[in-house]
Design a protein around this motif. Structure first.
Motif, PDB file in Angstrom:
ATOM      1  N   CYS A   1       4.557 -21.053  39.864  1.00  0.00           N
ATOM      2  CA  CYS A   1       5.208 -19.750  39.725  1.00  0.00           C
ATOM      3  C   CYS A   1       5.537 -19.188  41.108  1.00  0.00           C
ATOM      4  O   CYS A   1       4.700 -19.206  42.010  1.00  0.00           O
TER       5      CYS A   1
ATOM      6  N   GLU B   1      10.731 -14.942  42.065  1.00  0.00           N
ATOM      7  CA  GLU B   1      11.499 -15.339  40.863  1.00  0.00           C
ATOM      8  C   GLU B   1      10.989 -14.608  39.629  1.00  0.00           C
ATOM      9  O   GLU B   1      11.757 -14.214  38.760  1.00  0.00           O
ATOM     10  N   ARG B   2       9.673 -14.441  39.576  1.00  0.00           N
ATOM     11  CA  ARG B   2       9.091 -13.749  38.421  1.00  0.00           C
ATOM     12  C   ARG B   2       9.532 -12.273  38.390  1.00  0.00           C
ATOM     13  O   ARG B   2       9.835 -11.722  37.342  1.00  0.00           O
TER      14      ARG B   2
ATOM     15  N   LEU C   1      -0.101 -12.528  35.933  1.00  0.00           N
ATOM     16  CA  LEU C   1      -0.486 -13.950  35.888  1.00  0.00           C
ATOM     17  C   LEU C   1      -1.991 -14.138  35.717  1.00  0.00           C
ATOM     18  O   LEU C   1      -2.479 -15.259  35.707  1.00  0.00           O
TER      19      LEU C   1
ATOM     20  N   GLN D   1      13.076 -12.297  37.127  1.00  0.00           N
ATOM     21  CA  GLN D   1      13.158 -12.554  35.682  1.00  0.00           C
ATOM     22  C   GLN D   1      12.718 -11.346  34.869  1.00  0.00           C
ATOM     23  O   GLN D   1      13.345 -10.963  33.897  1.00  0.00           O
ATOM     24  N   ARG D   2      11.617 -10.716  35.302  1.00  0.00           N
ATOM     25  CA  ARG D   2      11.068  -9.610  34.514  1.00  0.00           C
ATOM     26  C   ARG D   2      11.933  -8.351  34.601  1.00  0.00           C
ATOM     27  O   ARG D   2      11.972  -7.563  33.665  1.00  0.00           O
TER      28      ARG D   2
ATOM     29  N   ALA E   1       3.930  -8.247  38.818  1.00  0.00           N
ATOM     30  CA  ALA E   1       4.197  -9.669  38.541  1.00  0.00           C
ATOM     31  C   ALA E   1       2.962 -10.504  38.878  1.00  0.00           C
ATOM     32  O   ALA E   1       2.593 -11.420  38.139  1.00  0.00           O
TER      33      ALA E   1
END
Ligand code: S3P
Length: 177
Positions: A30, A34-35, A67, A38-39, A63
């Motif tokens: 991850c 990027e997370r 996780l 995306q979110r 983010a």
């Protein structure tokens, strides 16, 4: 295995090393930036532009926190992730952290071509870029140094990933033995 965090300044190679390491260790991967994208449905540059850095830091922290129950994986953080909110404590207490260390001069060379997409260094001249890296890195150094291990990042990505895999294997075998 373990949860592995990769830490370091923009351009140190966290994402590339992370992908390579995850493949080697057969773990999922991850990337925090990027997370966040995306979110939120926005690029990092758009978040900075529309909502400002402090909103980005909230999304980044959230983010990371999201996780917490995702099990073992390789996580590449953003350059500022460990330096905001309670992120470094979350990182240190939930996995093994590696600081990928690269000198300001090498970072400046690597970051020259990606200045446009990176909000914190956008529009800087070559000299301003080097100065900005030096001053930000010196402010962040004491946080980066809190990582469990420091790895020399001025080498090809596969060598950096191999060294991290070696350190992990040694640490985990000592734990078992
Ligand atoms: C930042 C680094 C970037 C990104 C954002 C802020 C920082 O991530 O999170 O532009 O504060 O150093 P990378 O280190 O992955 O480029």
């Amino acid at each position: 295995m373990a949860r592995i965090y990769l830490i370091g300044f923009m351009g140190c190679g966290k994402s590339e090393v992370g992908r390579c390491l995850a493949e080697k260790l057969q773990l999922s991967f991850c990337d925090i930036d990027e997370r966040v994208e995306q979110r939120s449905g926005f690029t990092i540059a758009e978040i900075f532009e529309k909502f400002g850095e402090s909103e980005f830091r909230k999304l980044e922290s959230s983010a990371l926190f999201s996780l917490r129950n995702s099990g073992d994986m390789v996580i590449s953080t953003g350059g500022g992730t460990p330096c905001h909110h309670d992120n470094m404590n979350i990182i240190k207490s939930s996995g093994i952290s590696f600081y990928i260390e690269v000198s300001p001069e090498v970072l400046a060379k690597r970051l020259k071509s990606s200045r446009i997409e990176r909000p914190l260094i956008k529009g800087l001249s070559d000299q301003e870029l080097l100065d900005a890296i030096e001053s930000r890195l010196s402010r962040r150094d004491s946080i980066y140094q809190q990582c469990h291990y420091t790895i020399n990042g001025e080498r090809p990505i596969t060598e950096v990933a191999d060294e991290i895999a070696g350190v992990l294997n040694k640490a985990l075998s000592e734990e078992i033995g």
